[in-house]
Each structure stands twice: as C-alpha cells, then as structure tokens.
Design a protein around this motif. Sequence first.
Motif, PDB file in Angstrom:
ATOM      1  N   LEU A 193     -54.234  12.375  43.050  1.00 28.38           N
ATOM      2  CA  LEU A 193     -54.288  13.267  41.894  1.00 28.38           C
ATOM      3  C   LEU A 193     -53.101  13.011  40.964  1.00 28.38           C
ATOM      4  O   LEU A 193     -53.240  12.990  39.737  1.00 28.38           O
ATOM      5  N   GLN A 194     -51.947  12.815  41.577  1.00 32.21           N
ATOM      6  CA  GLN A 194     -50.762  12.539  40.759  1.00 32.21           C
ATOM      7  C   GLN A 194     -50.975  11.294  39.912  1.00 32.21           C
ATOM      8  O   GLN A 194     -50.598  11.243  38.741  1.00 32.21           O
ATOM      9  N   GLN A 195     -51.534  10.281  40.539  1.00 28.55           N
ATOM     10  CA  GLN A 195     -51.751   9.037  39.813  1.00 28.55           C
ATOM     11  C   GLN A 195     -52.679   9.265  38.626  1.00 28.55           C
ATOM     12  O   GLN A 195     -52.410   8.811  37.508  1.00 28.55           O
ATOM     13  N   LEU A 196     -53.754  10.016  38.859  1.00 29.44           N
ATOM     14  CA  LEU A 196     -54.697  10.298  37.778  1.00 29.44           C
ATOM     15  C   LEU A 196     -54.015  11.085  36.663  1.00 29.44           C
ATOM     16  O   LEU A 196     -54.322  10.907  35.481  1.00 29.44           O
ATOM     17  N   ARG A 197     -53.073  11.948  37.050  1.00 31.41           N
ATOM     18  CA  ARG A 197     -52.356  12.714  36.038  1.00 31.41           C
ATOM     19  C   ARG A 197     -51.384  11.826  35.286  1.00 31.41           C
ATOM     20  O   ARG A 197     -51.283  11.865  34.058  1.00 31.41           O
ATOM     21  N   ARG A 198     -50.659  11.009  36.059  1.00 29.87           N
ATOM     22  CA  ARG A 198     -49.683  10.122  35.445  1.00 29.87           C
ATOM     23  C   ARG A 198     -50.355   9.232  34.393  1.00 29.87           C
ATOM     24  O   ARG A 198     -49.796   8.945  33.340  1.00 29.87           O
ATOM     25  N   GLU A 199     -51.593   8.831  34.707  1.00 31.82           N
ATOM     26  CA  GLU A 199     -52.308   7.953  33.775  1.00 31.82           C
ATOM     27  C   GLU A 199     -53.035   8.738  32.686  1.00 31.82           C
ATOM     28  O   GLU A 199     -53.884   8.181  31.987  1.00 31.82           O
ATOM     29  N   ARG A 200     -52.754  10.012  32.638  1.00 37.32           N
ATOM     30  CA  ARG A 200     -53.334  10.883  31.616  1.00 37.32           C
ATOM     31  C   ARG A 200     -54.863  10.863  31.604  1.00 37.32           C
ATOM     32  O   ARG A 200     -55.478  10.878  30.541  1.00 37.32           O
TER      33      ARG A 200
END
Lengths: 248, 248
Positions: A193-200
Amino acid sequence: MVVRRLRSLSALSDPELELLRNLGDRRERHASGEELAAEGGLSGRPRFILSGWACRQRVLPDGRRQIFSFLLPGDGLGLSRRPALELSTTAALTALETVDAQPVLQAMQAGNAPGLGRALATLETLEQMLLFDHLVRLGRQTAYERVAHFLLELQRRLEIVGLGDDQRFPLPLTQEILADALGLSIVHVNRTLQQLRRERLIELRSGVAILLERERLANIADYRLPPPRSAPASPTPRRNGLEDSAQL
Amino acid sequence: MVVRRLRSLSALSDPELELLRNLGDRRERHASGEELAAEGGLSGRPRFILSGWACRQRVLPDGRRQIFSFLLPGDGLGLSRRPALELSTTAALTALETVDAQPVLQAMQAGNAPGLGRALATLETLEQMLLFDHLVRLGRQTAYERVAHFLLELQRRLEIVGLGDDQRFPLPLTQEILADALGLSIVHVNRTLQQLRRERLIELRSGVAILLERERLANIADYRLPPPRSAPASPTPRRNGLEDSAQL
DNA sequence: CGCTTCTTTGACGAGCCTCAAACTGAGTGG
DNA sequence: CCACTCAGTTTGAGGCTCGTCAAAGAAGCG
C-alpha cells in the motif's frame, strides 16, 4: 441499495420493484464480527445486505484464514438453494443491516417475477466471476498487482450501488483483512500500500480509499471490467454504506 | 461413469437411471487441447464427460494462465443455466468423450426427476467447495502443501467414479499444467514433486500417481474430505478414464 | 489518560522465480 | 535402424519477492 443492485442486472417490472420496496420490515442488525451462518449455502435464511460489509471465509486449524469474497450492500446471502456443506462461514466485517429475501424467492418460484429471476441468476454468475478473478489474483499475480486489482474491483462494485464515485469509496477493512483476502502477510500488504501511495496511484486514510489513477492501476493489474448490463447508474446522493439505517 | 457419479450424490429412481443410460447416443469426441466453450456457463451445450480430462481456465494477456478447476469423467460441463459472461474458457487436457446432457435437464424442468435434481444441485455445491479449496491452496498454503492437497483431491474424486483405488490413480497432467493450476512455476512444481518422492510419500511415473502415505499427506496438507453422501462405491473393474470408448 | 487495536518500520531469512542447460523419451523420417 | 526433433523433466546458480520476528508509532475508545 438492493433495488439499485438488481436493476443494474436486469430490467424489473413495477410489481417487482414494489415487492423489493416492501421488503423493509424484517430487518436485522448484526454486530461486527458476528457469524451470520455456519454454512456456505445459508439454506433457509436468504437475506440482502442493506448496509455494512461481510465476507465468506474459511479458517484453517492452525489459525490461518482465507477470505473468499466480500459481501457489500446490495449483495445477497444464501440466495441459492443448495444443499449446505461446510464450505465456508460468513462473517460480518462491520456492523451490518440485512433484510429477509424470502419474499423474493417465493415470488420467483411462483413464476411471476421473471425480471427478478434474471437478476438473481446474473448475480450468481457475477459472484462466480469474482471468485475466478480472485483465483487469478492469488495464483498468478504479484502482491502489487493483487492489491491494485482488488481495489479496482471494490471501486467498481461500490460505485454500482451508489457508494462512492469513480475514484473514491469507503474501505472499512483492516490490513489484516486485506492480507487474509489477498493471500499475503499483514506486513507485506502494508508495504505494498505504501508503494502505491508513494507512486501517487492511490490515497488511503481513515476508511476511505481514493484511486488517483484508475487507468494506470487497471494496466498494472490487468483489470478488465465486466460488460455493462443495462443503463449506467444515475447519480445519487452519496452514502458510505455504513450508516445507522440504510435504504432498500 | 456419469451414473456412478450422480448416484454418489443422491438416490436415483429406476426411470432416472434409465434416462441416464439412454444418453449414450449423441456422443462427441474432442481432441486434446480443443476448446470446448468460450464461456463459463457454456449455455446451450450441457454435457457430461465420459472419459478424459478437461479444465476451466483463464489466460492473461501476457501469457500467464490460471486453471480454476479440473473436469473429470462423470463431471458435467455447462449444466447450470446462467447468463454467460467471459468468465473462463474450458479446454480439453486429453482426448475427451462427452454426451449431451440436455435430456437430463429437460426431465428436471418437467419436474419428474427429483433425484437428478438433487444430484445436480449437490454437484454444483461440490464444485463450489472445490473452488474454495483451491482458493485456500493458492492463498494460504506453501507449494509443498498445495501439491499434497491437490493430489489428495484428485485421488478422492477419481476413486468416486471408479478410476483408481485408494492410493493409485491416473494423472495425465504435465508439470506445466500442475504449475498453472497451483500458482507455481514449472521448476518449483518439479522440485516439490521430487521432495515428496524423496520422502516416500508419493510415486509418480508415466501418467500414474500413487499416494504411498495418504494419512501423512492429509496431515501435511490439512486435507479434510467432504462428508460421504450415500453408500460407498462398490468395487468395479478398474479403468483409467482415458480409453477409446467409455461407459456411462 | 491508559488501554487495545491497527499501522508502520527495520533486519533478516526462506520460499519461490528466472535463466540456462542438460537430460529423457516418444515419435518421425531418411 | 539410426539420426533428428520436439515436448517434457530435471538440475544448478543466483536473485527477487514475500514472510517472520520484533518493536516502535498512531489512532480509536472507555
């Protein structure tokens, strides 16, 4: 909710709509965590969900859990009359409100509700499609793809019943529940989830998910949406599906 | 084959048995690899498998494949009349022989085949149970557990229709097919099978599998068999389900 | 405010995948 | 009868994905 869901599957006659709208009595409330039925078929207690989320799952003897499917407002429980085996248990994930669906089944058996019959048959087909999608996720997709695919599925399903819009929807699930659905560990769900957020690509806060880039997500996850069955849902006052009292 | 399968699910009256036995005409042969139906519902062409193996699967655009379920002799294809969507494709994994199941469905609709109705309903429930088992394998089991669990499932299903005994059964699948079913790479399937062999839990050679220690396998995989529905199958001359011409 | 539940982060290792190549066995045709 | 091919199986090396363990923040709730 229910009316909206079934109309998205098949045209309904006025008497059929009337029948659905009169289901209002015989409501029931269930607390979060409550077990709704020990069996998969739920035989004998067919219901529609008005508000709240539930899931079908199996718990292994060593405590591992696999969630098979999520049941959202407008979905049915135990509508297919099958001999019950210990297939799965159905559990409320949030506070839940349901109505008795028996009158609908009776009308169908009496043969005077062809539209409802088609709607429920399609409902079953769609449920099976969701199971197949889930198998693909678990068997052939990476964690990253799984999460993206799953969020897209929820977005679509919730939009159909008027909860959320084309990018924002309520997501009352803990990361543990996501993990048990997606066949991952809690920690890895979190990192993904963090990765998906980081990638906006998404935003996620306090029970609300926002898909910032649905197109890119759909490409990542190879998400293809089911062909539309009827007229697209008309705009409706937004609800989050978790209110104290919900409409049919 | 079909008779045996359905009888294991529900008691059948003499006329019902008669009906099944008269299905013999309208046989069809399909070559290995042939696609049996583009749709999941197969609507309009309900059939029973007399011999050979098939599977339901989905192929992703990048070539990845996920197999949802295997169809064995005695199983049905497209028996449930559902609106068809692009859920899955059905493909023959070996040479296949099928018969038209339409007469059975007609008798059921006419209302004069309650036993067959129960049998087919149970068949559907069991199919769903297999899907759930598969979801658990893919989501929550290791490669080692998955393979063991899957072999136990096949043994049981084949024994019911009289193919193989309580430890030996035909297994006409390549490791690639196993991999696509179990969500693993071919290489890892191979290594896992080797491990099971090294530990003297199974034997595998030229299309025949032998479960040397079913109990230990069942413990490893947490395999629990479905409750028996009727009298256990009577001993029958062993067949491998892949002959040129098979019985009903 | 203090509890519990949920989320987040780090460190580490195991499970599984990919690439690559050798090996086996069953045709097929010269 | 012997290449030759082709599909399938087996083996090795290396690396990425994901799980486990542990502990520190946040956030809801009485």
